[in-house]
Design an enzyme around this catalytic site. Structure first.
Site, PDB file in Angstrom:
ATOM      1  NE  ARG A  54      53.049  93.618  95.810  1.00 60.12           N
ATOM      2  CZ  ARG A  54      51.737  94.057  94.691  1.00 60.12           C
ATOM      3  NH1 ARG A  54      51.704  94.021  93.649  1.00 60.12           N
ATOM      4  NH2 ARG A  54      50.792  93.050  94.932  1.00 60.12           N
ATOM      5  CE1 TYR A 107      79.114  95.756  92.365  1.00 59.37           C
ATOM      6  CE2 TYR A 107      76.318  96.258  91.525  1.00 59.37           C
ATOM      7  CZ  TYR A 107      77.582  96.115  92.149  1.00 59.37           C
ATOM      8  OH  TYR A 107      77.039  95.565  93.246  1.00 59.37           O
ATOM      9  CG  ASP A 179      75.054 102.573  87.147  1.00 60.15           C
ATOM     10  OD1 ASP A 179      75.555 103.749  88.271  1.00 60.15           O
ATOM     11  OD2 ASP A 179      75.618 101.579  87.503  1.00 60.15           O
TER      12      ASP A 179
END
Length: 384
Positions: A54, A107, A179
């Site tokens: 992780r 979005y 983005d």
């Protein structure tokens, strides 16, 4: 390849950055390090700095190095999804009482996270037409900490001036996040235009084969990267080794695919313009598109995403979506295969009733890399 690889071309970096042959076996393709933990040489004696997957994994590290190289950044963090990356970015940069500007056609997933989740934690947001620099400047508040932009936007394909908006953000003491999913690193380089952070849904063009979900944050800011890394580890939405490997595999052909996506999109656009049942075509490559000149300035080409409205309203749009054979009715975008969807009922359903609600007669297509003439014929037949 090292940091000195910046002088290499895009395709070379896509194939080689972070992807040196395995030093143990000579494997040309970096291996999938499918492990959850790592043996230590005594307490704290980490091999290569790895202790738990992780926290760090060599396959994910290879992907991050490649992504940073392609976006011209010093740092990259890979996440389990684009929304995982978005969440980590927003929680790193915003605190209760802060304000964020977002596109008025953002979005749907981004809007849902900001409106339905962060709103409960005291984060204020304002949708604004990002193609209007004066409107953005007027919407900035004393507590504005982030201007979040998409360019082109999803699904209306509006274009935002990255350099101009970065100046507005920085003058206000805010950060500019881009983005870059629709454009991909091949078509657009936001960091070079003044952006502080680039976000990607690597599920889309970067992965490119509709077989892996992922996200990424790229920045040149050491402090921001440290915050992203803290949440990447602390919240745990990390890209798995196999997903990282699949994304790296997709990256290798990114330049070739984006050129073909753009070629095919231009063919489809011309066919749509001629069809009597098509009302409007939204594509930044069209000279009549209001953002065309800006897109031509900050993008290499105009990409594979097209939206259009049809005569007959919502039902006509739904009918078109149901009739295609090569364009698969599905959410997402950026894969080698062509996709079609109705944003109002699918990807942007969460915006219904809000200022971000999309037109009900709108159809969005992700133009793949099939034979262009076949794609044109398929759409024309569906419209007929």
């Amino acid at each position: 390849m090292t940091d000195s690889s910046a002088h290499y071309g895009f395709a070379t970096r896509a194939i080689h950055a972070g992807q040196d042959p395995d030093p143990t076996t000579g494997s040309v393709i970096p291996p999938i390090h499918a492990t959850s933990t790592y043996a230590q040489d005594g307490v704290g004696g980490l091999r290569g700095g790895y202790e738990y997957s992780r926290t760090g994994n060599p396959t994910r590290a290879a992907l991050q190095e490649c992504l940073a190289s392609l976006e011209g950044g010093r740092h990259a963090r890979a996440f389990a999804s684009g929304m995982g990356a978005t969440d980590a970015a927003l929680r790193s940069m915003l605190r209760p009482g802060d304000h964020i500007l977002i596109p008025n056609d953002a979005y749907g997933g981004t809007f849902r996270l900001i409106d339905k989740v962060l709103g409960h934690w005291g984060i204020e947001h304002t949708p604004v037409e990002l193609s209007d620099v004066d409107a953005v400047r007027a919407a900035v508040r004393p507590n504005t900490k982030v201007i979040w932009i998409e360019t082109p936007t999803n699904p209306l394909l509006n274009i935002a001036d990255i350099a101009g908006l970065s100046q507005i953000a920085h003058s206000a003491g805010a950060l500019l996040v881009v983005d870059n999913t629709f454009a991909s690193p091949y078509l657009q380089s936001p960091l070079g235009l003044g952006a502080d952070v680039v976000m990607h849904s690597t599920t889309k063009y970067i992965g490119g084969h509709s077989d892996v979900v992922g996200g990424a944050l790229i920045t040149n800011d050491d402090e921001l990267d440290a915050q992203f890394g803290f949440l990447q580890n602390g919240a745990g939405a990390v890209a798995s080794p196999f997903d990282s490997w699949l994304t790296l595999r997709g990256i290798k052909t990114l330049e070739l695919r984006m050129e073909k996506h753009s070629d095919n999109a231009e063919l489809v656009v011309q066919a749509l313009l001629k069809h009597p049942k098509v009302k409007t075509v939204l594509y930044p490559g069209l000279p009549e598109h209001p953002g065309h000149e800006l897109a031509a300035k900050q993008m290499r080409r105009f990409g594979g995403m097209i939206s259009f409205t049809v005569q007959g309203g919502e039902q006509a749009a739904l009918d078109v979506c149901s009739r295609t054979k090569l364009f698969t009715l599905a959410e997402s975008l950026g894969g080698v295969e062509s996709l079609i969807e109705h944003p109002g009922k699918m990807t942007h359903a969460s915006t219904e009733g809000s200022l971000l609600e999309v037109p009900s007669d709108l159809v969005r297509v992700s133009v793949g890399i099939e034979a262009g003439d076949d794609l044109v014929a398929d759409l024309v037949a569906a419209l007929d």
